[in-house]
Design a protein around this motif. Structure first.
Motif, PDB file in Angstrom:
ATOM      1  N   GLN A 102       0.806  -1.220   0.000  1.00 47.45           N
ATOM      2  CA  GLN A 102       0.000   0.000   0.000  1.00 47.45           C
ATOM      3  C   GLN A 102       0.842   1.274   0.000  1.00 47.45           C
ATOM      4  OE1 GLN A 102      -3.687  -0.092  -0.041  1.00 47.45           O
ATOM      5  NE2 GLN A 102      -2.854  -1.974  -0.879  1.00 47.45           N
ATOM      6  N   GLU A 103       2.102   1.214  -0.460  1.00 48.25           N
ATOM      7  CA  GLU A 103       2.930   2.416  -0.506  1.00 48.25           C
ATOM      8  C   GLU A 103       2.296   3.495  -1.372  1.00 48.25           C
ATOM      9  OE1 GLU A 103       7.411   3.933  -1.801  1.00 48.25           O
ATOM     10  OE2 GLU A 103       6.927   1.798  -1.847  1.00 48.25           O
ATOM     11  N   LEU A 104       1.529   3.075  -2.370  1.00 47.35           N
ATOM     12  CA  LEU A 104       0.864   4.018  -3.266  1.00 47.35           C
ATOM     13  C   LEU A 104      -0.638   4.043  -3.009  1.00 47.35           C
ATOM     14  CD1 LEU A 104       2.824   3.278  -6.570  1.00 47.35           C
ATOM     15  CD2 LEU A 104       3.084   5.236  -5.038  1.00 47.35           C
ATOM     16  N   GLY A 105      -1.022   3.970  -1.776  1.00 45.63           N
ATOM     17  CA  GLY A 105      -2.434   4.020  -1.427  1.00 45.63           C
ATOM     18  C   GLY A 105      -3.173   2.819  -1.995  1.00 45.63           C
ATOM     19  N   THR A 106      -4.244   3.072  -2.708  1.00 50.82           N
ATOM     20  CA  THR A 106      -5.031   1.986  -3.305  1.00 50.82           C
ATOM     21  C   THR A 106      -4.525   1.605  -4.699  1.00 50.82           C
ATOM     22  OG1 THR A 106      -6.639   3.501  -4.308  1.00 50.82           O
ATOM     23  CG2 THR A 106      -7.093   2.738  -2.053  1.00 50.82           C
ATOM     24  N   LEU A 107      -3.424   2.199  -5.118  1.00 46.20           N
ATOM     25  CA  LEU A 107      -2.910   1.933  -6.456  1.00 46.20           C
ATOM     26  C   LEU A 107      -1.956   0.736  -6.461  1.00 46.20           C
ATOM     27  CD1 LEU A 107      -3.906   4.931  -6.696  1.00 46.20           C
ATOM     28  CD2 LEU A 107      -2.145   5.194  -8.448  1.00 46.20           C
ATOM     29  N   ARG A 108      -2.028  -0.004  -7.539  1.00 45.77           N
ATOM     30  CA  ARG A 108      -1.080  -1.089  -7.776  1.00 45.77           C
ATOM     31  C   ARG A 108       0.225  -0.488  -8.290  1.00 45.77           C
ATOM     32  NH1 ARG A 108      -4.218  -4.762 -10.739  1.00 45.77           N
ATOM     33  NH2 ARG A 108      -4.213  -6.563  -9.364  1.00 45.77           N
ATOM     34  N   ARG A 109       1.348  -1.045  -7.880  1.00 43.53           N
ATOM     35  CA  ARG A 109       2.639  -0.569  -8.372  1.00 43.53           C
ATOM     36  C   ARG A 109       2.693  -0.673  -9.898  1.00 43.53           C
ATOM     37  NH1 ARG A 109       7.132  -0.122  -5.291  1.00 43.53           N
ATOM     38  NH2 ARG A 109       6.927  -0.448  -3.035  1.00 43.53           N
ATOM     39  N   PRO A 110       3.366   0.264 -10.575  1.00 45.97           N
ATOM     40  CA  PRO A 110       3.435   0.204 -12.036  1.00 45.97           C
ATOM     41  C   PRO A 110       3.959  -1.121 -12.581  1.00 45.97           C
ATOM     42  CG  PRO A 110       4.165   2.351 -11.288  1.00 45.97           C
ATOM     43  CD  PRO A 110       3.971   1.513 -10.052  1.00 45.97           C
ATOM     44  N   SER A 111       4.952  -1.709 -11.934  1.00 46.49           N
ATOM     45  CA  SER A 111       5.479  -2.990 -12.418  1.00 46.49           C
ATOM     46  C   SER A 111       4.426  -4.080 -12.337  1.00 46.49           C
ATOM     47  CB  SER A 111       6.724  -3.385 -11.632  1.00 46.49           C
ATOM     48  OG  SER A 111       6.437  -3.452 -10.240  1.00 46.49           O
ATOM     49  N   ARG A 112       3.596  -4.051 -11.284  1.00 45.90           N
ATOM     50  CA  ARG A 112       2.531  -5.047 -11.153  1.00 45.90           C
ATOM     51  C   ARG A 112       1.411  -4.794 -12.159  1.00 45.90           C
ATOM     52  NH1 ARG A 112       6.194  -6.264  -8.442  1.00 45.90           N
ATOM     53  NH2 ARG A 112       6.530  -7.227 -10.484  1.00 45.90           N
ATOM     54  N   VAL A 113       1.194  -3.519 -12.511  1.00 43.36           N
ATOM     55  CA  VAL A 113       0.215  -3.202 -13.554  1.00 43.36           C
ATOM     56  C   VAL A 113       0.650  -3.825 -14.880  1.00 43.36           C
ATOM     57  CG1 VAL A 113      -0.825  -1.354 -14.937  1.00 43.36           C
ATOM     58  CG2 VAL A 113      -0.585  -1.080 -12.455  1.00 43.36           C
ATOM     59  N   ALA A 114       1.936  -3.674 -15.196  1.00 43.99           N
ATOM     60  CA  ALA A 114       2.450  -4.261 -16.439  1.00 43.99           C
ATOM     61  C   ALA A 114       2.335  -5.778 -16.403  1.00 43.99           C
ATOM     62  CB  ALA A 114       3.900  -3.823 -16.651  1.00 43.99           C
TER      63      ALA A 114
END
Length: 216
Positions: free
Chosen positions: A92-104
């Motif tokens: 949760q370092e980016l709140g409710t956002l998934r890390r960019p690498s995990r998005v890819a």
């Protein structure tokens, strides 16, 4: 074709994003009526600025359909289905956002190699914490962004990365860069540096950087 172009253009960002800490702007100029390029710009939780550029291989309707499908998958307004949103128990370092690498990673899982008529896509995805200036970015075979500090570009690590939907087993790295007040980040399609002039010379990344500096 015109109807398909209207659908594609309706999914572009509704406007620029501006906060007390960050100002953004974008420009979308497709070569043809339909394009495989797509851009996204979202401010989430009044803190995290998400920006991406994707470029689908090929041209025309097939490339445009895949780009629209990817834009739909990344649409953060559908929190339960958006690949931008983290699942329960995620970092949760980016709140409710998934890390960019995990998005890819997730996009590569959803758009599997060989299931898109041989098409694949490159992507640069950035998430900026506007409170701290920490920029998280992941590259999937796309041109690296330009980050200008004053008149000088910041050196970036080797970003690399396989295009999405090219290899099922591909994995993606994530880089974190600390930005400072006054820094400028530019994401772009390869259509910009590859554009040729009257002498068939490509515009190039160096001239793009010089243009950005001159138009500060």
């Amino acid at each position: 074709l015109r109807a398909a172009a209207r659908v594609q253009q309706s999914m572009l960002p509704p406007g620029h994003v501006q906060t007390p800490r960050v100002t953004s702007a974008w420009k979308y100029v497709p070569t043809d009526e339909l394009a495989g390029d797509a851009i996204g710009l979202h401010l989430l939780e009044d803190r995290y600025l998400v920006a991406y550029v994707i470029d689908v291989s090929g041209h025309g309707v097939p490339a445009a359909l895949l780009s629209v499908s990817v834009m739909h998958a990344m649409d953060p307004t559908h929190a339960d289905a958006s690949v931008l949103r983290a699942t329960a128990g995620a970092d949760q370092e980016l709140g409710t956002l998934r890390r960019p690498s995990r998005v890819a990673d997730e996009l590569n899982r959803r758009f599997r190699a060989g299931e898109n008529g041989g098409l694949y896509l490159t992507m640069i995805l950035c998430v900026l914490d506007t409170h701290t200036g920490r920029l998280h970015l992941t590259c999937a075979g796309h041109p690296a962004p330009l980050i200008l500090r004053g008149r000088d570009p910041l050196p970036l690590p080797e970003l690399g990365g396989f295009p999405i939907a090219m290899l099922d087993f591909a994995s993606y790295d994530e880089h974190v860069i600390q930005l400072q007040a006054g820094d400028r980040l530019c994401l772009f399609s390869d259509g910009v540096p590859e554009q040729t002039g009257q002498r068939d010379e490509p515009f190039g990344t160096d001239r793009l950087r010089e243009s950005l500096v001159a138009r500060r």
